[in-house]
Design an enzyme around this catalytic site. Structure first.
Site, PDB file in Angstrom:
ATOM      1  N   ASN A 232       0.842  -1.198   0.000  1.00 39.93           N
ATOM      2  CA  ASN A 232       0.000   0.000   0.000  1.00 39.93           C
ATOM      3  C   ASN A 232       0.881   1.253   0.000  1.00 39.93           C
ATOM      4  OD1 ASN A 232       0.617  -0.749   2.674  1.00 39.93           O
ATOM      5  ND2 ASN A 232      -1.179   0.245   3.516  1.00 39.93           N
TER       6      ASN A 232
ATOM      7  N   GLU B  13       0.299   5.298   0.617  1.00 39.73           N
ATOM      8  CA  GLU B  13      -0.665   6.320   1.063  1.00 39.73           C
ATOM      9  C   GLU B  13      -0.258   7.723   0.621  1.00 39.73           C
ATOM     10  OE1 GLU B  13      -1.177   5.550   5.272  1.00 39.73           O
ATOM     11  OE2 GLU B  13      -2.390   3.776   4.807  1.00 39.73           O
ATOM     12  N   ASN B  14      -1.190   8.642   0.828  1.00 38.32           N
ATOM     13  CA  ASN B  14      -0.970  10.028   0.413  1.00 38.32           C
ATOM     14  C   ASN B  14      -1.610  10.951   1.431  1.00 38.32           C
ATOM     15  OD1 ASN B  14      -1.629  12.617  -1.265  1.00 38.32           O
ATOM     16  ND2 ASN B  14      -0.175  11.443  -2.495  1.00 38.32           N
TER      17      ASN B  14
ATOM     18  N   GLU C 111      -3.005  -4.638  -3.094  1.00 34.32           N
ATOM     19  CA  GLU C 111      -3.508  -5.550  -4.135  1.00 34.32           C
ATOM     20  C   GLU C 111      -3.520  -4.872  -5.499  1.00 34.32           C
ATOM     21  OE1 GLU C 111      -4.757  -4.864  -1.184  1.00 34.32           O
ATOM     22  OE2 GLU C 111      -6.202  -6.345  -0.498  1.00 34.32           O
TER      23      GLU C 111
HETATM   24  N1  THU Z   1      -5.238  -1.643   2.568  1.00 33.92           N
HETATM   25  C1  THU Z   1      -4.655  -2.423   1.613  1.00 33.92           C
HETATM   26  O1  THU Z   1      -3.615  -2.078   1.055  1.00 33.92           O
HETATM   27  N2  THU Z   1      -5.251  -3.594   1.307  1.00 33.92           N
HETATM   28  C2  THU Z   1      -6.326  -4.117   1.951  1.00 33.92           C
HETATM   29  O2  THU Z   1      -6.748  -5.215   1.634  1.00 33.92           O
HETATM   30  C3  THU Z   1      -6.967  -3.353   3.034  1.00 33.92           C
HETATM   31  C4  THU Z   1      -6.475  -1.974   3.216  1.00 33.92           C
HETATM   32  C5  THU Z   1      -4.559  -0.412   2.956  1.00 33.92           C
HETATM   33  C6  THU Z   1      -5.214   0.878   2.555  1.00 33.92           C
HETATM   34  C7  THU Z   1      -4.610   1.827   3.558  1.00 33.92           C
HETATM   35  O3  THU Z   1      -3.338   2.252   3.122  1.00 33.92           O
HETATM   36  C8  THU Z   1      -4.431   0.987   4.811  1.00 33.92           C
HETATM   37  O4  THU Z   1      -4.461  -0.350   4.358  1.00 33.92           O
HETATM   38  C9  THU Z   1      -5.488   1.205   5.869  1.00 33.92           C
HETATM   39  O5  THU Z   1      -6.756   1.119   5.329  1.00 33.92           O
END
Ligand code: THU
Length: 137
Positions: free
Chosen positions: A45, A47-48, A58
């Protein structure tokens, strides 16, 4: 899928999880996507500060595979929290449905996981066949 192959995929998800850029949620996630030809594409993941600009692990893994010309997949493994099984969000389920990722492996660790079919996690999805311009697919 054999247990040793699932373990191997989860290990890759765990490794890329360490690369996660998640300073806002502090919830690192890693994903490893197995293409039908045996190649594995990983993503974490990202983020920003403008929260909606964030991307899930994913979709980053799927995007990487698509950029390498792959369209057919066997499974995706996901590791977020080590305390619970991280389930993919709705948008990621929609994207997994687009590329027919048949098996979703949600792990607490490479040893402790649950498996789901795409149909279990995303039933009754909107199908490309319902679009008029399906010849573009
Ligand atoms: N997140 C994912 O990358 N995949 C998931 O299946 C659930 C959530 C991330 C999004 C965000 O950066 C962090 O987890 C918290 O929601």
């Amino acid at each position: 899928m054999k247990a040793e192959d699932i373990h191997c995929l989860l290990e890759k998800a765990e490794a890329v999880r360490k690369k996660s850029y998640s300073p806002y949620s502090c919830y690192p996630v890693g994903a490893a996507l197995l293409a039908e030809d045996g190649t594995v594409y990983t993503g974490c993941n990202m983020e920003n500060v403008s929260y909606p600009a964030s991307l899930c692990a994913e979709r980053n893994a799927i995007g990487s595979a698509i950029a390498h010309g792959k369209r057919k997949f066997s499974a995706i493994a996901i590791i977020g929290s080590h305390e619970d099984y991280t389930m993919p969000c709705g948008i990621c389920r929609q994207v997994m449905a687009e590329f027919h990722v048949p098996l979703i492996i949600c792990g607490k660790s490479p040893e402790d996981y649950r498996t789901y079919t795409l149909e279990e996690l995303f039933p009754s999805s909107f199908k490309a066949e319902e679009l008029i311009h399906k010849e573009n697919l």
